[in-house]
Design a protein around this motif. Structure first.
Motif, short mmCIF file in Angstrom:
data_model
loop_
_atom_site.label_atom_id
_atom_site.label_comp_id
_atom_site.label_asym_id
_atom_site.label_seq_id
_atom_site.Cartn_x
_atom_site.Cartn_y
_atom_site.Cartn_z
N ARG A 106 1.25 36.05 48.07
CA ARG A 106 0.93 37.36 48.95
C ARG A 106 0.55 36.79 50.19
O ARG A 106 1.52 37.06 51.16
N ILE A 107 -0.38 35.92 50.32
CA ILE A 107 -0.84 35.60 51.86
C ILE A 107 0.52 34.77 52.44
O ILE A 107 0.59 34.67 53.63
N ALA A 108 0.98 33.85 51.47
CA ALA A 108 1.98 32.98 51.93
C ALA A 108 3.25 33.55 52.80
O ALA A 108 3.95 33.40 53.52
N GLY A 109 3.66 34.68 51.88
CA GLY A 109 4.50 35.59 52.40
C GLY A 109 4.59 36.38 53.42
O GLY A 109 5.24 36.40 54.56
N ILE A 110 3.10 36.81 53.81
CA ILE A 110 2.75 37.44 54.85
C ILE A 110 2.68 36.56 56.12
O ILE A 110 3.16 36.84 57.03
N MET A 111 2.27 35.25 55.67
CA MET A 111 2.29 34.27 56.93
C MET A 111 3.82 33.86 57.51
O MET A 111 3.94 33.77 58.68
N ALA A 112 4.63 33.67 56.42
CA ALA A 112 6.11 33.39 56.62
C ALA A 112 6.74 34.56 57.63
O ALA A 112 7.46 34.32 58.39
N ALA A 113 6.36 35.68 56.97
CA ALA A 113 7.19 36.90 57.74
C ALA A 113 6.67 36.88 59.56
O ALA A 113 7.60 37.03 59.99
N LYS A 114 5.29 36.45 59.61
CA LYS A 114 4.79 36.50 60.94
C LYS A 114 5.32 35.21 61.58
O LYS A 114 5.52 35.28 62.82
N ARG A 115 5.95 34.14 61.04
CA ARG A 115 6.60 33.06 61.45
C ARG A 115 7.83 32.70 61.44
O ARG A 115 8.49 31.78 61.60
N THR A 116 8.34 33.66 60.97
CA THR A 116 10.06 33.56 60.81
C THR A 116 10.73 33.09 62.12
O THR A 116 11.62 32.23 61.81
N TRP A 117 10.47 33.47 63.24
CA TRP A 117 11.05 33.07 64.29
C TRP A 117 10.98 31.61 64.90
O TRP A 117 11.76 30.71 65.34
N GLU A 118 9.86 30.99 64.23
CA GLU A 118 9.94 29.61 64.06
C GLU A 118 10.52 28.62 63.07
O GLU A 118 10.86 27.62 63.33
N LEU A 119 11.06 29.60 62.27
CA LEU A 119 11.74 28.85 60.85
C LEU A 119 13.26 29.12 60.84
O LEU A 119 14.00 28.11 60.18
N ILE A 120 13.74 30.21 61.52
CA ILE A 120 15.13 30.45 61.54
C ILE A 120 15.54 30.36 63.03
O ILE A 120 15.10 31.00 63.76
N HIS A 162 9.47 32.68 50.68
CA HIS A 162 8.28 32.12 50.69
C HIS A 162 7.25 32.22 49.67
O HIS A 162 6.48 31.49 48.95
N ALA A 163 7.06 33.45 49.23
CA ALA A 163 6.47 33.93 48.22
C ALA A 163 6.76 33.18 46.88
O ALA A 163 6.00 32.85 46.11
N GLY A 164 8.05 33.20 46.73
CA GLY A 164 8.57 32.59 45.46
C GLY A 164 8.29 31.02 45.60
O GLY A 164 8.10 30.71 44.48
N LEU A 165 8.55 30.45 46.62
CA LEU A 165 8.13 28.95 46.83
C LEU A 165 6.78 28.45 46.57
O LEU A 165 6.54 27.78 45.94
N THR A 166 5.87 29.69 46.86
CA THR A 166 4.42 29.28 46.87
C THR A 166 4.07 29.43 45.10
O THR A 166 3.19 28.70 44.81
N ILE A 167 4.65 30.60 44.52
CA ILE A 167 4.87 30.47 43.15
C ILE A 167 5.04 29.22 42.40
O ILE A 167 4.48 28.76 41.47
N TYR A 168 5.99 28.76 42.84
CA TYR A 168 6.53 27.47 42.47
C TYR A 168 5.56 26.28 42.76
O TYR A 168 5.09 25.62 41.65
N ASP A 169 5.09 26.36 43.67
CA ASP A 169 4.08 25.09 43.98
C ASP A 169 2.66 25.38 43.12
O ASP A 169 2.07 24.46 42.94
N MET A 170 2.20 26.54 43.21
CA MET A 170 1.23 26.89 42.36
C MET A 170 1.19 26.48 40.97
O MET A 170 0.28 26.09 40.17
#
Length: 166
Positions: free
Chosen positions: A67-81, A129-137
């Motif tokens: 959840r935290i990873a997804g929230i952080m990713a949403a806020k930083r989308t402009w840096e990723l895409i 990103h939330a899905g990727l974090t589940i994978y990592d965990m």
């Protein structure tokens, strides 16, 4: 300035007249309320789903980390895409629902803004990103995890109006 056409009457707005990429100028657009929802599905083994539900994954609470990873990713989308605008994200929600019969976790993201351009990419990046974090965990106990079906479910606001996946 006209760009390449994709459908009759629709331009590829990120291309200039010579076909070069550019960031679209949105400075003349009004700020409006916008929302987007996206989803992703994570397939895991039955044992992994049980361990996530019981909270016995060694790295910690899988859903809260995702959840935290997804929230952080949403806020930083402009840096990723490339070519995404930095937006004032006003709200992000990430929800999870486990389906033991299918050994799946469905991730739903919801992103809101009051800005000049939409938050579709932010919602998609949050779910992914939330899905990727589940994978990592969970990778230490399940290398066969599959992240799939990342897709936009809904968007509202702006000139193009509302989209809702059937």
């Amino acid at each position: 300035m006209e760009g390449a056409m994709t459908e009759p009457g629709k331009e590829m707005t990120h291309l200039d007249a010579r076909g070069r990429l550019r960031m679209v100028d949105v400075s003349g657009k009004e700020r409006t309320a916008r929302e987007a929802r996206a989803e992703a599905t994570v397939e895991v083994s039955p044992e992994t789903l049980t361990r996530i539900s019981e909270g016995t994954i060694a790295k910690g609470n899988v859903y809260e980390a995702a959840r935290i990873a997804g929230i952080m990713a949403a806020k930083r989308t402009w840096e990723l895409i490339p070519l995404c605008h930095p937006l004032q994200v006003t709200g992000v929600e990430i929800e999870f629902s486990a389906d033991p019969a299918r050994n799946e976790i469905r991730i739903l993201s919801r992103v809101k803004t009051l800005d000049r351009t939409g938050v579709e990419m932010e919602a998609l990046v949050a779910a992914a990103h939330a899905g990727l974090t589940i994978y990592d965990m969970c990778k230490a106990v399940d290398r066969g995890i599959v992240i799939r079906d990342i897709r936009l479910l809904y968007k509202s606001g702006g000139k193009s109006g509302t989209f809702e996946r059937a």
